[in-house]
Enzyme design. Structure first.
Site, PDB file in Angstrom:
ATOM      1  N   TYR A   1      -2.233  -1.184  10.551  1.00 37.95           N
ATOM      2  CA  TYR A   1      -2.271  -1.298   9.093  1.00 37.95           C
ATOM      3  C   TYR A   1      -0.984  -0.814   8.422  1.00 37.95           C
ATOM      4  CZ  TYR A   1      -3.897  -1.132   4.292  1.00 37.95           C
ATOM      5  OH  TYR A   1      -4.008  -1.337   2.942  1.00 37.95           O
TER       6      TYR A   1
ATOM      7  N   SER B   1       0.858  -1.182   0.000  1.00 37.85           N
ATOM      8  CA  SER B   1       0.000   0.000   0.000  1.00 37.85           C
ATOM      9  C   SER B   1       0.889   1.225   0.000  1.00 37.85           C
ATOM     10  CB  SER B   1      -0.884  -0.001   1.251  1.00 37.85           C
ATOM     11  OG  SER B   1      -1.540   1.240   1.430  1.00 37.85           O
TER      12      SER B   1
END
Length: 318
Positions: free
Chosen positions: A177, A165
């Site tokens: 995350y 990401s």
């Protein structure tokens, strides 16, 4: 004169780069590819897209419903299997299943797409368990699947595509995350250097914000609300109600900015698996290309300042 030469050189480099990246492998119909997390989102679209290209897709899903829905939209070549990547015994069983299918051909491609993305929020508000849930899926699960399938990938001199990401290049929010996606980047980098000796290529995809199930606002809000409600009074007072409300608005903005063009990501997956010369990194999404990746290269003092402009503000700033 020098400017003209520089312009011509730049054009030649761009043309060469385009030509090199446009070369596609032959005999794609002989190649097996396993994709994790195919119930919805990137994995689901990638499975159908690669199936249409003629590859032999092995798609893992979390649910029977997801597997059945996918098979309805794909050719008879596509095969599905149920897999929770945090279950090591199940990962081993799936690896044996893959081996029985691919045989001596080996596994050409592995797309580590399965992920958990609902652990966003200030670090101090969370517990070890909050972090562990995300890390177990995004890092340890990805590593477990890769290690179990690596002998089959080496046999085929194949490809590994890890979905990280832009949050793995620039830590934009607290919680597990971003940490997990930095972990995927680090694992991919070390694995790429090790596997080059075996003719295996490793690519990393760093998407911006896309409208998958992870971009649904409600699950993010419920997680943040739970964190806030469970805070000790002293910590709540330190941050203030305004900080919480601003955090909620930031989540709304992040989810609202997600774009629906999932093919921008799956096209990168396809290129990484089918190109003669795949890229090391792909950054699909204009937010990734024009903001997050450039900001990640800035000196820390500048990137911190830019990100702090839109960050929530505490009640009593020191």
């Amino acid at each position: 004169m020098w400017l003209l030469l520089l312009l011509l050189l730049s054009i030649l480099i761009l043309v060469y780069r385009w030509y090199r990246q446009s070369k596609i492998l032959e005999n794609l119909s002989d190649k097996y590819v396993l994709i994790t997390g195919c119930d919805s989102g990137f994995g689901n679209l990638a499975a159908k897209q690669l199936d249409r290209r003629g590859l032999r897709v092995l798609a893992t899903c979390m649910t029977e419903k997801g597997a059945e829905e996918l098979k309805k939209e794909a050719s008879s070549r596509l095969q599905t299997v149920i897999l929770d990547i945090t279950d090591s015994q199940r990962v081993k069983s799936v690896a044996e299943w893959v081996s029985s299918i691919v045989g001596d051909k080996g596994l050409w491609g592995l797309v580590n797409n399965a992920a958990f993305g609902f652990g966003l929020g200030p670090n101090e508000w969370q517990t070890k368990e909050d972090f562990a849930k995300t890390l177990n899926v995004n890092v340890l699960g990805t590593i477990d699947v890769t290690l179990n399938l690596l002998p089959l990938i080496r046999k085929a001199h194949g490809r590994i595509v890890n979905v990280a990401s832009i949050a793995g290049r620039l830590s934009i929010v607290g919680g597990g995350y971003c940490i997990s996606k930095f972990g995927v980047e680090a694992f991919s980098d070390s694995l790429r250097r090790e596997m080059c000796n075996f003719g295996v290529k490793v690519s990393i995809i760093e998407p911006g914000a896309f409208r998958t199930s992870m971009a649904l606002y409600e699950p993010h809000f419920k997680h943040l609300e739970r964190l806030w409600n469970n805070l000790p009074p002293e910590i709540k007072k330190s941050y203030g109600e305004q900080y919480y409300q601003q955090s909620v608005k930031a989540l709304q903005s992040l989810c609202g900015s997600a774009v629906p063009k999932l093919h921008m990501v799956t096209n990168c997956m396809e290129h990484a698996l089918t190109a003669v010369y795949p890229w090391t990194r792909y950054a699909p999404g204009w937010d990734a290309k024009l903001f997050y990746i450039p900001v990640s290269y800035l000196p820390t003092v500048l990137s911190d300042y830019i990100l702090s402009l839109s960050a929530p503000k505490v009640a009593g700033k020191a």
